[in-house]
Structures are given as structure tokens and as C-alpha cells.
Design a protein around this motif. Structure first.
Motif, PDB file in Angstrom:
ATOM      1  N   GLU A 365       0.816  -1.220   0.000  1.00  0.00           N
ATOM      2  CA  GLU A 365       0.000   0.000   0.000  1.00  0.00           C
ATOM      3  C   GLU A 365       0.845   1.263   0.000  1.00  0.00           C
ATOM      4  O   GLU A 365       0.424   2.293  -0.494  1.00  0.00           O
ATOM      5  N   CYS A 366       2.012   1.178   0.632  1.00  0.00           N
ATOM      6  CA  CYS A 366       2.785   2.406   0.856  1.00  0.00           C
ATOM      7  C   CYS A 366       4.095   2.367   0.089  1.00  0.00           C
ATOM      8  O   CYS A 366       4.514   1.332  -0.402  1.00  0.00           O
ATOM      9  N   GLU A 367       4.735   3.538   0.016  1.00  0.00           N
ATOM     10  CA  GLU A 367       6.044   3.630  -0.609  1.00  0.00           C
ATOM     11  C   GLU A 367       7.112   3.412   0.450  1.00  0.00           C
ATOM     12  O   GLU A 367       7.023   3.937   1.556  1.00  0.00           O
ATOM     13  N   SER A 368       8.150   2.644   0.110  1.00  0.00           N
ATOM     14  CA  SER A 368       9.216   2.360   1.069  1.00  0.00           C
ATOM     15  C   SER A 368      10.330   3.385   0.975  1.00  0.00           C
ATOM     16  O   SER A 368      10.623   3.912  -0.092  1.00  0.00           O
ATOM     17  N   THR A 369      10.943   3.644   2.136  1.00  0.00           N
ATOM     18  CA  THR A 369      12.152   4.461   2.141  1.00  0.00           C
ATOM     19  C   THR A 369      13.016   3.950   3.275  1.00  0.00           C
ATOM     20  O   THR A 369      12.600   3.078   4.025  1.00  0.00           O
ATOM     21  N   ILE A 370      14.245   4.470   3.386  1.00  0.00           N
ATOM     22  CA  ILE A 370      15.088   4.091   4.514  1.00  0.00           C
ATOM     23  C   ILE A 370      15.225   5.292   5.437  1.00  0.00           C
ATOM     24  O   ILE A 370      14.800   6.393   5.094  1.00  0.00           O
ATOM     25  N   ARG A 371      15.821   5.099   6.594  1.00  0.00           N
ATOM     26  CA  ARG A 371      15.987   6.214   7.540  1.00  0.00           C
ATOM     27  C   ARG A 371      16.821   7.305   6.889  1.00  0.00           C
ATOM     28  O   ARG A 371      17.882   7.034   6.321  1.00  0.00           O
ATOM     29  N   SER A 372      16.318   8.526   7.009  1.00  0.00           N
ATOM     30  CA  SER A 372      16.898   9.631   6.239  1.00  0.00           C
ATOM     31  C   SER A 372      18.342   9.937   6.589  1.00  0.00           C
ATOM     32  O   SER A 372      19.075  10.470   5.778  1.00  0.00           O
ATOM     33  N   THR A 373      18.759   9.609   7.810  1.00  0.00           N
ATOM     34  CA  THR A 373      20.076  10.072   8.249  1.00  0.00           C
ATOM     35  C   THR A 373      21.187   9.066   8.019  1.00  0.00           C
ATOM     36  O   THR A 373      22.338   9.350   8.302  1.00  0.00           O
ATOM     37  N   TYR A 374      20.841   7.868   7.534  1.00  0.00           N
ATOM     38  CA  TYR A 374      21.844   6.805   7.522  1.00  0.00           C
ATOM     39  C   TYR A 374      22.814   6.853   6.357  1.00  0.00           C
ATOM     40  O   TYR A 374      23.987   6.575   6.520  1.00  0.00           O
ATOM     41  N   ALA A 375      22.304   7.147   5.169  1.00  0.00           N
ATOM     42  CA  ALA A 375      23.177   7.130   4.012  1.00  0.00           C
ATOM     43  C   ALA A 375      23.827   8.500   3.833  1.00  0.00           C
ATOM     44  O   ALA A 375      23.134   9.516   3.846  1.00  0.00           O
ATOM     45  N   ILE A 376      25.144   8.531   3.689  1.00  0.00           N
ATOM     46  CA  ILE A 376      25.929   9.708   3.323  1.00  0.00           C
ATOM     47  C   ILE A 376      25.877  10.832   4.364  1.00  0.00           C
ATOM     48  O   ILE A 376      26.908  11.386   4.731  1.00  0.00           O
ATOM     49  N   LEU A 377      24.671  11.157   4.895  1.00  0.00           N
ATOM     50  CA  LEU A 377      24.542  12.348   5.732  1.00  0.00           C
ATOM     51  C   LEU A 377      25.162  12.194   7.124  1.00  0.00           C
ATOM     52  O   LEU A 377      25.207  13.150   7.889  1.00  0.00           O
ATOM     53  N   SER A 378      25.580  10.985   7.475  1.00  0.00           N
ATOM     54  CA  SER A 378      26.178  10.841   8.802  1.00  0.00           C
ATOM     55  C   SER A 378      27.677  10.570   8.726  1.00  0.00           C
ATOM     56  O   SER A 378      28.240   9.906   9.575  1.00  0.00           O
ATOM     57  N   ARG A 379      28.312  11.097   7.678  1.00  0.00           N
ATOM     58  CA  ARG A 379      29.748  10.837   7.536  1.00  0.00           C
ATOM     59  C   ARG A 379      30.618  11.841   8.265  1.00  0.00           C
ATOM     60  O   ARG A 379      31.808  11.642   8.397  1.00  0.00           O
ATOM     61  N   GLY A 380      30.049  12.957   8.683  1.00  0.00           N
ATOM     62  CA  GLY A 380      30.900  14.009   9.255  1.00  0.00           C
ATOM     63  C   GLY A 380      30.611  14.267  10.719  1.00  0.00           C
ATOM     64  O   GLY A 380      29.850  13.559  11.358  1.00  0.00           O
ATOM     65  N   THR A 381      31.247  15.297  11.234  1.00  0.00           N
ATOM     66  CA  THR A 381      31.041  15.723  12.609  1.00  0.00           C
ATOM     67  C   THR A 381      30.518  17.153  12.568  1.00  0.00           C
ATOM     68  O   THR A 381      31.128  17.981  11.901  1.00  0.00           O
ATOM     69  N   PRO A 382      29.433  17.512  13.237  1.00  0.00           N
ATOM     70  CA  PRO A 382      28.588  16.653  14.062  1.00  0.00           C
ATOM     71  C   PRO A 382      27.787  15.669  13.231  1.00  0.00           C
ATOM     72  O   PRO A 382      27.405  15.980  12.110  1.00  0.00           O
ATOM     73  N   ASN A 383      27.576  14.521  13.817  1.00  0.00           N
ATOM     74  CA  ASN A 383      26.952  13.422  13.119  1.00  0.00           C
ATOM     75  C   ASN A 383      25.438  13.591  13.115  1.00  0.00           C
ATOM     76  O   ASN A 383      24.817  13.695  14.166  1.00  0.00           O
ATOM     77  N   LEU A 384      24.839  13.625  11.923  1.00  0.00           N
ATOM     78  CA  LEU A 384      23.408  13.942  11.830  1.00  0.00           C
ATOM     79  C   LEU A 384      22.536  12.933  12.571  1.00  0.00           C
ATOM     80  O   LEU A 384      21.590  13.299  13.255  1.00  0.00           O
ATOM     81  N   GLU A 385      22.850  11.649  12.450  1.00  0.00           N
ATOM     82  CA  GLU A 385      22.028  10.639  13.134  1.00  0.00           C
ATOM     83  C   GLU A 385      22.070  10.861  14.642  1.00  0.00           C
ATOM     84  O   GLU A 385      21.048  10.915  15.311  1.00  0.00           O
ATOM     85  N   ASN A 386      23.276  11.014  15.196  1.00  0.00           N
ATOM     86  CA  ASN A 386      23.382  11.154  16.640  1.00  0.00           C
ATOM     87  C   ASN A 386      22.731  12.440  17.128  1.00  0.00           C
ATOM     88  O   ASN A 386      22.095  12.474  18.182  1.00  0.00           O
ATOM     89  N   GLU A 387      22.876  13.517  16.322  1.00  0.00           N
ATOM     90  CA  GLU A 387      22.240  14.778  16.707  1.00  0.00           C
ATOM     91  C   GLU A 387      20.722  14.664  16.619  1.00  0.00           C
ATOM     92  O   GLU A 387      19.997  15.321  17.373  1.00  0.00           O
ATOM     93  N   THR A 388      20.234  13.825  15.683  1.00  0.00           N
ATOM     94  CA  THR A 388      18.791  13.630  15.571  1.00  0.00           C
ATOM     95  C   THR A 388      18.239  12.941  16.819  1.00  0.00           C
ATOM     96  O   THR A 388      17.126  13.239  17.255  1.00  0.00           O
ATOM     97  N   TRP A 389      19.015  12.040  17.398  1.00  0.00           N
ATOM     98  CA  TRP A 389      18.596  11.417  18.669  1.00  0.00           C
ATOM     99  C   TRP A 389      18.335  12.506  19.689  1.00  0.00           C
ATOM    100  O   TRP A 389      17.304  12.562  20.340  1.00  0.00           O
TER     101      TRP A 389
END
Lengths: 423, 311
Positions: A365-389
Motif C-alpha cells: 500500500e505504501c512507498e518504502s524508504t530508509i531512515r533519512s540520516t543513515y546514508a551519506i549524511l552521517s559521515r561528518g562531525t557533528p553526526n546527523l544521526e546522533n544529533e537527531t537522537w
């Protein structure tokens, strides 16, 4: 006497050699699989390996898992020493990408089985330009809400489809007072980000469309689609349990399985545990959409894949196995053995576990995606995934406004990620 | 033979000194001094395209100059200072008080109290963190139900989850765990005060609290100084309790981030954040300098002015 004995010995020796040679001729390739999934050892040995070997009697499989925390280091050391197995279980995103770039993983762009997967499924094990996949996707986890069906029946409630219905539902449970409306805490932070922001977010940023626009720099985290999920999270606080600020992840799980909370913002990996611990009926609904009839988007997050050691002695056998992993047969075996971890092939799989079946049916029924912060965007500092927490927990706690949180995340991302530095 | 008197005696080489010192010197050098200098050294490099490049003090410039790094650092340093202040204001006075009570010969069951108060010190941080998380849990904790029983439930709040109270709550948990150490050290010092001094004081009419304040406390001040410096070193190296109870992200909103957790996140990485050994070493070096400065101030400015009494 002496001569006779010698003759006998020689004859047996020749016989033994002959036997060994004939068995060598008839077959037999052994493939070793490296993995961190200790927990899955029995599933591989009892279900997956026999199924594969029945079809391919000339290939033996050996599943040799390492402890999850040691896997990356152990695998790197083995690859450097040339002693790693033929098949390598792939962590998602940058860890495996690094192995591919160092030449340890073979490119799989010409593997026939890869055609069975969507681009989203392949995104975790692809070069940044999306051209060369290097691992076959095995499984993903899906986000949604699990609810206590007995409690819903008792209070006469129904699964919500829209945001309005969702809040009406929460208000009704709150008003009744018998159940905590939602079981979630913020002290561990990742629940707020993973089961909160990444769960409901894709409906606002339109799944892959928004995620890719963020990577390319066309959208920014201060744009409405990225701030809106935080505005919703800000409303969640009043529906969570008393003292949710100090409620940990196991606390939330127990609160739900003990029947004290009605709704649990979940990841599908909870299914096996919940089925075991809860003695009430459970149901699940996908994240509610804003307006009735909107396309729904779900986080169908790729978590585990398998690739081929570039230095393997048996590339043909390994490719045969990888094609089997890409087949619907594997998908069905694997997803049924591990409810809550869903195989990623395009072919729909039918599952015996109802709750797992409910989750996986949303893919239709729905469109699939992955977590927005995992690919590419969490390669640097500050880390986007950790800051999103941190930001998600703050927003639910009410100590930071959605707008401030979004602005802070955008600042952090723009400080190192070039496509976000424009203008 | 006759000339023997004026000739200097040939000194025997005392090999045994070197031999006996060698194990300690070698082990200490290998596991303390070399890693210390290696860390200081590592802080002067940065990874550029897979190569370690000498960058001088650029890492320190980043730590203090980059607004994000500096904000994290000063936040952690202030939290650490507050952690230390709570220990100095709560742990050490209570330790002295307990020692004074214990050293009172008319107190019964002294051995029991001494052991009971000291036991948390030998518990693992993991146990202490977990037990206190349970006690303070808003869902199943003893604290809310006990407050409820005496009608004070409204005083309870999820302390470990609130920015304003989390660090103080953790500091008090740490105080609970370690109050036995100052108590023991000061208790030992109090016991070493000769009875004649106490008797003389009593003859002069000094008893009870006044006696403690005028006679015993001044006599144990050097020990109190040692306790202070031990607290300082221990607090500025603290990490475990925060890690166990709040995780490496030191929530809520970095309110419990100490230099130790900041170092851990930077050096080893966390979740999707990859570790940065060079910046980690930079933070470790700064921690070393802070502790070195604190200890030096104590040694050269305070300890030399403390008056010691010989009996």
C-alpha cells in the motif's frame, strides 16, 4: 612374510587413495559465510543451509558467525590476512562501502538476482552514484505502531488512518485513564529518533523523494517537510507515561507487554519478543497520513546484506549462492524463520506470523524508504544521526522547539556537508 | 698494608638497587608513561587522506576555536566542575562527620556501621547505576511509591531524565557510592590522635563539638587535603556512572556529559559517528593538563601551608 604384509599395506593404501580421489572428482566446493548474526546460527543450520544444499548438492555451506561487537574488526583483520570466508555478511552503508572501495568485496552489478530488488532495497550497498551494488540485500526492518488489540476492543477503538484520527484515538485512551496511551521514553534518546522521528517522518518528506533531495541539497532540514515531524513529536509528550523523561527502552517494552500501555511506536524487530511476552492480542498500523487519501510512506530500513569476498577461490559457487539468496524461496524461508526481519526482494512473501504479515503488507500500500540520516549524511562531525537522537528527545521533552531543533541540525549538517552549503 | 689508611675505600657497586627497582620502573614505564606520551603525541597529528600528518597544535585550536567543539568542551568541563563541587560539598563533609561519629568510643556496633557504609565503594559502577536507575524509575521505582506512602508523591519527578536535575542526581548517587572512602581515611587519622591530647583538652574544658572543631579537625586537616585531591582526580576522570546510566550520549541534551564521556564519544565513535583518535587524544591531553594543574596547585600552594603535628 614381510613381503606379503608390505603388499597388503600397499593395496589398502592404493584403495584409500582411490576412494579419496573419486570423492574429490564427484564434487565438492565448500563456501564459508562470515556473519555477526550469532542468534541466527540455528536458523542457518536447520533451515537455510539444508534447503540450499538440497538444490545444489555440489556446494557445501558453512556458517561461521562472530560476536556482533567484534565482527567489523575481526572481518577486517581476516580480509587483510586473506583468510576471510567466501561470503561476507554486509553491514549497511559506510562500513561495507569502505570494504568495497578497498577491493575486498566483489562488484555484483552483473548478478542476475539483483534484478529482484528495488533501488531502495539496494541503497545500503551501492556506490554513491547508485551504479555498482556490492551486496545482495537480505532483510530490512519496518517501522509502525503496534497496539494492544484487547485494549482497543475494550474501549471500542479502531486503527487510525489519518493524523486527526490518531490524536482522537490518543485522547480517547487518555480520557479513559485505564491505559497509558503510548509507551515510549526519551532517556535513551534513540527511541525518540528511531521510533519517533524516522517512523512518522517519511509521510512528510515523501519518502525517497525527500531523502534524496536532502542528500542533493535541494531541500534542507529547516524546510517544512523536515520540521513538521518534530511538530508532531512535540505533541507526543502528553500521551506518554508519567515520568517518560526517565523511561528507558526496556521500560517501554515492559510497559507495553505488561498490558499497561495501549500503543507502542515500534520497529518490526520487536515482534518476536512481544509475541513471546505479551498475553493479549496485538495489531499494527502504519504511521498515519496527514489527509485522508494521501500516499503513505513507510520506513523499510535495510539492515543486513550479503556479498562475495573478491579473493574467493570459488566465485562461481558463491554467485550461485547469492542468486539463491536473491530468490523468492530464500525470502520466504528467511522471513518466516525470523519474524520482523523482512526479506527485501520485490516478490511479495506470505508470512505465517500475522503481526509480521501485517507489517510487510504495508509494502503493497505504501512507498518504502530508509531512515533519512543513515546514508551519506552521517559521515561528518557533528553526526546527523546522533544529533537527531538528541533533537528528537529534546522536542518530546519540550526543552527545545521544533524550529530550533531543525535549525540546529541544519547548521550542524551544513558545517561539513557541501551540498547543503549552497547560497 | 701500611698505606691502607689514606686510600679511599673502593665503593662496592650496589647492583641490587637497580635490580630491585627494575621491575617497577619497567612496568610503570610500559603501561603508564609510554601510553601517556603516546597520547600527547597522537594529539599533534591528524588523519588526512589515510595518512597521519603532523599538524602541531591545530587539534587544540579546533577544540577551543571551533564553536561546536568548544561548546561541547566547555559544557563537559562545567558539568565536570559541578560534579566535583557536589562531591566537595556533600561527600567530604558527610565523610568527616561519619568518621567523627564512628571514632566516638561510646558508639556501639561501630564495626557494622563502618562496613555497611564502606560496602557500596567496592560495588561495580554497573550495579550501582542499574540499582539507582531502578530506585528512581518513575514506572517501577521504590522512590515514587515511598514518597506516595507518606503523601509526598508530588515531590517526585523523573530526575534522571530532566536537564536541570540529572547531573546533580548522578553526582549524589556517586556520593552515596564513595562516601566510605573519605570516612575511612579520616577515621584512621582520628584514631592516630593520642589520647593525651584529647584528655588535655577535656581538662581545659573542651568537650563535644567544640573539641572536634578545635582539636581533632585541625589535626586531621592534612588527610582532608589528601581526600580533596583524590576527589578531584577521581571526578575529573569520571566516566563509568554516566555511561552506565545515561549512555554515551550523556542525555538529556548532554546535561550529564563529563570530559570522560566526551572523550569516549570522540575517540571511539558512537552509533554512526566514527571515532577520531586524534581529536580524542587532544581531549585526553587537555584532561591530563587540567588534572596536572589541579594537583600542582594543591602540592605547591596548599600542602606546603598545612601545619603538621608530630606526636
Amino acid at each position: 612374510m614381510q613381503g606379503y604384509k608390505g603388499y597388503l599395506l600397499g593395496a589398502t593404501g592404493a584403495l584409500a587413495l582411490g576412494l579419496a580421489a573419486s570423492s574429490l572428482l564427484a564434487q565438492e566446493t565448500t563456501l564459508t559465510i562470515e556473519s555477526w548474526r550469532n542468534d541466527d546460527l540455528s536458523i542457518w543450520q536447520d533451515t537455510l543451509i539444508p534447503a540450499f544444499e538440497a538444490e545444489h548438492p555440489d556446494i557445501n555451506l558453512e556458517f561461521t558467525p562472530t560476536a556482533p561487537t567484534e565482527y567489523n574488526a575481526a572481518l577486517n583483520a581476516k580480509l587483510e590476512a586473506g583468510s576471510a570466508g567466501d561470503l561476507i555478511t554486509c553491514r549497511p552503508f559506510d562500513a561495507s562501502l569502505a570494504l568495497f572501495e578497498q577491493g575486498y568485496l566483489a562488484p555484483l552489478d552483473d548478478l542476475e538476482g539483483m534484478a529482484n530488488f528495488s533501488d531502495v532495497a539496494k541503497s545500503a550497498w551501492n556506490t554513491d552514484d547508485g551504479a555498482t551494488p556490492f551486496c545482495v540485500p537480505m532483510a530490512s526492518v519496518i517501522h509502525g505502531f503496534i497496539y494492544n488489540a484487547d485494549a482497543f476492543a475494550e474501549l471500542g477503538l479502531e486503527e487510525p488512518e489519518t493524523l486527526e484520527e490518531f490524536y482522537a484515538l490518543l485522547d480517547a485512551i487518555k480520557e479513559d485513564g485505564g491505559y497509558v496511551p503510548m509507551a515510549m521514553g526519551t532517556v535513551d534518546q534513540w527511541e525518540a529518533a528511531t521510533m519517533g522521528y524516522q517512523n512518522i517522518g517519511p509521510n512528510y518528506w515523501m519518502g525517497e523523494e525527500g531523502r534524496l533531495a536532502l542528500i542533493s541539497g535541494e531541500q534542507s532540514l529547516t524546510d517544512e517537510p523536515w520540521v513538521a515531524p518534530y511538530r508532531e513529536l512535540a505533541k507526543w509528550g502528553e500521551y506518554l507515561g508519567d515520568g517518560f523523561e526517565a523511561q528507558s527502552y526496556p521500560d517501554s517494552q515492559n510497559l507495553f507487554t505488561l498490558g499497561r500501555a495501549a500503543i507502542y511506536p515500534a520497529g518490526s524487530w520487536e515482534i518476536a519478543l512481544f509475541e513471546e511476552q505479551a498475553d493479549f492480542e496485538m495489531g499494527a498500523f502504519p504511521p498515519p497520513v496527514v489527509n485522508e487519501g494521501d500516499t503513505c510512506y513507510i520506513s523499510d530500513h535495510t539492515d543486513i546484506g550479503i556479498g562475495m569476498n573478491a579473493a574467493t577461490d570459488n566465485p562461481e559457487a558463491a554467485r550461485t549462492f547469492l542468486n539463491w539468496v536473491a530468490s523468492p524461496e530464500f525470502a520466504s524461508l528467511y522471513s518466516n524463520a525470523l519474524p520482523g526481519f523482512f526479506a527485501l526482494s520485490n516478490e511479495p512473501v506470505s508470512l505465517e506470523n500475522d503481526l509480521a504479515q501485517e507489517f510487510v503488507s504495508w509494502r503493497e500500500e505504501c512507498e518504502s524508504t530508509i531512515r533519512s540520516t543513515y546514508a551519506i549524511l552521517s559521515r561528518g562531525t557533528p553526526n546527523l544521526e546522533n544529533e537527531t537522537w538528541n533533537a528528537s528527545a529534546n522536542v518530546i521533552n519540550g526543552t527545545e522547539t521544533p524550529e530550533d531543533a531543525a535549525a540546529r541540525l541544519q547548521d550542524g549538517l551544513a558545517s561539513w556537508y557541501e551540498p547543503q552549503q549552497g547560497e | 698494608m701500611t698505606s691502607g689508611v689514606g686510600e679511599p675505600l673502593k665503593r662496592a657497586r650496589r647492583w641490587h638497587i637497580a635490580v630491585f627497582l627494575a621491575p617497577a620502573v619497567l612496568i610503570y614505564t610500559a603501561i603508564m608513561i609510554v601510553p601517556l606520551f603516546a597520547t600527547l603525541f597522537l594529539a599533534l597529528f591528524q588523519r588526512v587522506e589515510g595518512q597521519q600528518i603532523f599538524v602541531g597544535i591545530a587539534n587544540f585550536a579546533t577544540l577551543f576555536g571551533d564553536p561546536r567543539w568548544a561548546a561541547s568542551f566547555w559544557n563537559a568541563l562545567w558539568n565536570n566542575t559541578w560534579f566535583f563541587i557536589v562531591h566537595m560539598l556533600v561527600q567530604n563533609p558527610i565523610g568527616i562527620l561519619l568518621a567523627a561519629i564512628l571514632s566516638n568510643p561510646s558508639l556501639r556496633l561501630r564495626g557494622f556501621y563502618r562496613t555497611a557504609i564502606f560496602i557500596p565503594t567496592i560495588l561495580s559502577f554497573v550495579i550501582v547505576g542499574f540499582v539507582w536507575k531502578l530506585i528512581l524509575s518513575p514506572l517501577w521505582g521504590v522512590a515514587p511509591s515511598m514518597l506516595d506512602a507518606i503523601g509526598l508523591r508530588h515531590l517526585f519527578s523523573p530526575w534522571l531524565g530532566q536537564e536541570g536535575s540529572a547531573l546533580t542526581a548522578l553526582a549524589l548517587i556517586s556520593v552515596w557510592q564513595f562516601v566510605g572512602i573519605p570516612m575511612m581515611l579520616i577515621y584512621a587519622a582520628l584514631l592516630s590522635i593520642p589520647d593525651e591530647v584529647i584528655e588535655a583538652a577535656e581538662c581545659d574544658g573542651l568537650t563535644g563539638f567544640k573539641q572536634f572543631w578545635k582539636i581533632q579537625l585541625p589535626l586531621v586537616l592534612p588527610t582532608v587535603g589528601i581526600v580533596g585531591i583524590l576527589t578531584f582526580v577521581g571526578n575529573f576522570n569520571a566516566f563509568d556512572l554516566v555511561y552506565v546510566s545515561q549512555g554515551a550520549q550523556a542525555g538529556p541534551n548532554y546535561a550529564t556529559d563529563l570530559l570522560g564521556t566526551f572523550l569516549y564519544r570522540t575517540f571511539f565513535g558512537f552509533q554512526l559517528q566514527l571515532g577520531d583518535r586524534n581529536m580524542g587524544a587532544t581531549i585526553a591531553s587537555v584532561m591530563f593538563f587540567i588534572i596536572l594543574a589541579g594537583v600542582s596547585i594543591y602540592l605547591f600552594l596548599i600542602q606546603t601551608r598545612l601545619r603538621r603535628y608530630q606526636f
